[in-house]
Structure formats: structure tokens, C-alpha cells
Scaffold this motif. Structure first.
Motif, PDB file in Angstrom:
ATOM      1  N   ARG A 199      -5.615   2.547   8.945  1.00 27.36           N
ATOM      2  CA  ARG A 199      -6.792   2.579   8.073  1.00 27.36           C
ATOM      3  C   ARG A 199      -7.753   1.443   8.435  1.00 27.36           C
ATOM      4  NH1 ARG A 199      -7.438  -0.733   4.128  1.00 27.36           N
ATOM      5  NH2 ARG A 199      -5.221  -1.150   3.804  1.00 27.36           N
TER       6      ARG A 199
ATOM      7  N   ALA B 283      -2.147  13.181   7.356  1.00 28.11           N
ATOM      8  CA  ALA B 283      -2.119  11.717   7.198  1.00 28.11           C
ATOM      9  C   ALA B 283      -1.492  11.055   8.418  1.00 28.11           C
ATOM     10  CB  ALA B 283      -1.341  11.345   5.947  1.00 28.11           C
TER      11      ALA B 283
ATOM     12  N   TRP C 122       3.725   0.498   2.718  1.00 26.50           N
ATOM     13  CA  TRP C 122       3.524  -0.467   3.810  1.00 26.50           C
ATOM     14  C   TRP C 122       3.232  -1.833   3.213  1.00 26.50           C
ATOM     15  CZ3 TRP C 122       1.172   4.257   3.260  1.00 26.50           C
ATOM     16  CH2 TRP C 122       1.689   5.242   4.099  1.00 26.50           C
TER      17      TRP C 122
ATOM     18  N   LEU D 158      -6.273  11.392   6.446  1.00 28.16           N
ATOM     19  CA  LEU D 158      -6.014  10.154   5.705  1.00 28.16           C
ATOM     20  C   LEU D 158      -5.404   9.122   6.650  1.00 28.16           C
ATOM     21  CD1 LEU D 158      -4.256  11.594   2.498  1.00 28.16           C
ATOM     22  CD2 LEU D 158      -6.668  11.035   2.784  1.00 28.16           C
ATOM     23  N   TYR D 159      -5.806   7.875   6.465  1.00 29.17           N
ATOM     24  CA  TYR D 159      -5.269   6.785   7.289  1.00 29.17           C
ATOM     25  C   TYR D 159      -4.708   5.702   6.367  1.00 29.17           C
ATOM     26  CZ  TYR D 159      -8.537   9.077  10.479  1.00 29.17           C
ATOM     27  OH  TYR D 159      -9.220  10.002  11.211  1.00 29.17           O
ATOM     28  N   PHE D 160      -3.569   5.139   6.772  1.00 29.32           N
ATOM     29  CA  PHE D 160      -2.954   4.087   5.943  1.00 29.32           C
ATOM     30  C   PHE D 160      -2.609   2.855   6.782  1.00 29.32           C
ATOM     31  CE2 PHE D 160      -2.172   7.991   3.617  1.00 29.32           C
ATOM     32  CZ  PHE D 160      -2.511   7.621   2.326  1.00 29.32           C
TER      33      PHE D 160
ATOM     34  N   TRP E 206       0.713  -6.925   8.977  1.00 31.66           N
ATOM     35  CA  TRP E 206       1.506  -5.784   8.527  1.00 31.66           C
ATOM     36  C   TRP E 206       2.949  -5.965   8.971  1.00 31.66           C
ATOM     37  CZ3 TRP E 206      -0.619  -2.639   5.104  1.00 31.66           C
ATOM     38  CH2 TRP E 206      -2.008  -2.595   5.030  1.00 31.66           C
TER      39      TRP E 206
ATOM     40  N   GLU F 151       0.871  -1.179   0.000  1.00 32.20           N
ATOM     41  CA  GLU F 151       0.000   0.000   0.000  1.00 32.20           C
ATOM     42  C   GLU F 151       0.908   1.228   0.000  1.00 32.20           C
ATOM     43  OE1 GLU F 151      -2.955  -0.210   3.076  1.00 32.20           O
ATOM     44  OE2 GLU F 151      -3.121   1.965   3.273  1.00 32.20           O
ATOM     45  N   HIS F 152       0.462   2.314  -0.595  1.00 39.73           N
ATOM     46  CA  HIS F 152       1.265   3.540  -0.518  1.00 39.73           C
ATOM     47  C   HIS F 152       0.363   4.758  -0.449  1.00 39.73           C
ATOM     48  CE1 HIS F 152       1.377   5.363  -4.734  1.00 39.73           C
ATOM     49  NE2 HIS F 152       0.611   4.325  -4.877  1.00 39.73           N
ATOM     50  N   TYR F 153       0.982   5.907  -0.304  1.00 41.62           N
ATOM     51  CA  TYR F 153       0.277   7.179  -0.149  1.00 41.62           C
ATOM     52  C   TYR F 153       0.491   7.966  -1.438  1.00 41.62           C
ATOM     53  CZ  TYR F 153      -0.630  11.754   2.226  1.00 41.62           C
ATOM     54  OH  TYR F 153      -1.086  12.995   2.612  1.00 41.62           O
TER      55      TYR F 153
END
Lengths: 149, 83
Positions: free
Chosen positions: B10, B75, A122, B4-6, A133, A50-52
């Protein structure tokens, strides 16, 4: 140059595009990160990165610029994939071209160490017990600290 | 203000983003977190250990004392694990 993409990449093709007939280049160093099938004793069937979007490109561009300021480079490239990947798949490519090998080696090493601690990605590993994770590792911070000055 | 959440943050929060309008007394990242966790138990559980959370404002890493303002993109995510 930086790229964040779902698709795979071809190392040979990327290196020939990077050198692009520039005869000032004395050497190129590349690092390719792959998905392993084991981590912490668990067998991994796949992982999802996953990335931003937005911040990822911003951070990678900054890292790339820093490398080009610190070392004499003719060209540099970072490709980082996202999405679902399986063991053996390519994750990341870092490549540097320079008139001299020391600059190419050092800049390439710097780039991979920095992106591991700065680029907002991530990893979610899939094992028999489900997904978990990946936790950040202190050794990555230690590796990056080497380049601080 | 957009939040924003990751990654696991998230998942725990049950959403990847939300728009919020905190009161004007919320002046920095720490104030914002305090305000978020007061809303419900899911938020307070997620933010219970701030050593496991990193913050970016407008896509740059910041500390808890970093000022925030309406329109910012804030974030929250765990330490990164790319490469």
C-alpha cells in the motif's frame, strides 16, 4: 466466536463470559499475545496493526470453525486488536473451553498457530530509526505445519 | 474490478485501493499482475519480487493461476504477521 476490535479486552471478564455457567466445561485454556519492547535488537516504542476488514473476520471464522470440528469444545473465542499499540498492550486473545484439558490445550495452540499464518494482519514497528514492517517468519510456518493432516 | 493494497505494498503503491477495468485478455491473477506492472514504474517496482506478495480474490487466498472476472475484489499483501 471471533472479534476484531480497536479496544482492549479484559481476560478475566472474557473467560467468565466464555464459561457462562456451563458445567459441562472441565477446563479452559487461554493465550494472550502482548506487544514486546524489543525486536531484532531494536527498541520498539509502539506498533501499528493493519488488517484487511472483511477478510480478517472471514479467515478467523474459518479457523474457529475448523478448531471446533477437530476438537471437542464447549466454547471458543478469538479477539484480535488492530490500530496503534504500545509495549505491554494486549494484541490477541485465544481461549478454548472443553470437557477435557487435552482438547482445550491443543485447540488453543492450533488457533494461535493458524491465525499467525492465515489472518491478514501486518505489524508496523516504530523504532528510533522510524517505522518498519515486520517480516513473516519461517518458524511460524513450521509451527502451523505441525497441525496439517 | 477493485484492487486493494496492504502494508508496504500500500505504501509503495501510494494508495490503498483503486478501481480498474483490465482488457478481457486478463484472465487470471498472473495476467492481472503483468497488466498492472506495465502501467508505470511504481507498479513494476512494487511487484518485482512476487515471492514477497500474497494474493486474495474475494477475500480467499489464491494462487497466480486463479481466474479473475469483472467485479472481483483482488487484494495484494505481504505474508501476514499478526498474532
Amino acid at each position: 466466536m471471533i472479534r476484531v476490535q480497536l479496544e482492549d479486552f479484559d481476560l478475566g471478564l472474557e473467560l467468565s463470559k466464555l464459561s457462562n455457567g456451563n458445567h459441562q466445561i472441565g477446563g479452559m485454556v487461554s493465550f494472550v499475545g502482548l506487544v514486546r519492547d524489543m525486536a531484532a535488537g531494536d527498541s520498539i516504542s509502539a506498533m501499528t496493526l493493519e488488517h484487511y476488514p472483511g477478510m480478517t473476520e472471514k479467515q478467523l471464522t474459518e479457523i474457529d470453525q475448523t478448531a471446533n470440528e477437530r476438537w471437542e469444545l464447549n466454547a471458543s473465542l478469538i479477539i484480535h486488536r488492530y490500530g496503534r499499540l504500545e509495549p505491554g498492550d494486549n494484541i490477541v486473545l485465544v481461549a478454548c473451553a472443553s470437557p477435557h484439558r487435552e482438547s482445550a490445550f491443543d485447540a488453543c495452540h492450533f488457533l494461535i498457530d493458524w491465525l499467525k499464518t492465515k489472518a491478514p494482519f501486518w505489524k508496523l514497528e516504530e523504532t528510533r530509526d522510524g517505522g518498519h514492517w515486520v517480516e513473516a517468519q519461517t518458524k511460524d510456518d513450521v509451527a502451523m505445519a505441525r497441525w496439517m493432516k | 474490478m477493485k484492487l486493494l493494497y496492504f502494508a508496504w505494498i500500500r505504501v509503495k503503491m501510494g494508495t490503498s485501493n483503486e478501481s480498474v477495468d483490465p482488457p478481457s485478455t486478463v484472465e487470471n491473477v498472473q495476467n492481472l499482475i503483468d497488466w498492472i506492472v506495465r502501467r508505470n514504474s511504481v507498479s513494476s517496482e512494487t511487484f518485482s519480487d512476487l515471492t514477497t506478495i500474497r494474493v486474495a480474490v474475494n477475500q480467499e487466498y489464491v494462487g497466480l493461476d486463479h481466474p479473475i472476472k469483472p467485479g472481483d475484489e483482488v487484494a495484494f499483501f505481504p505474508p501476514v504477521t499478526g498474532g
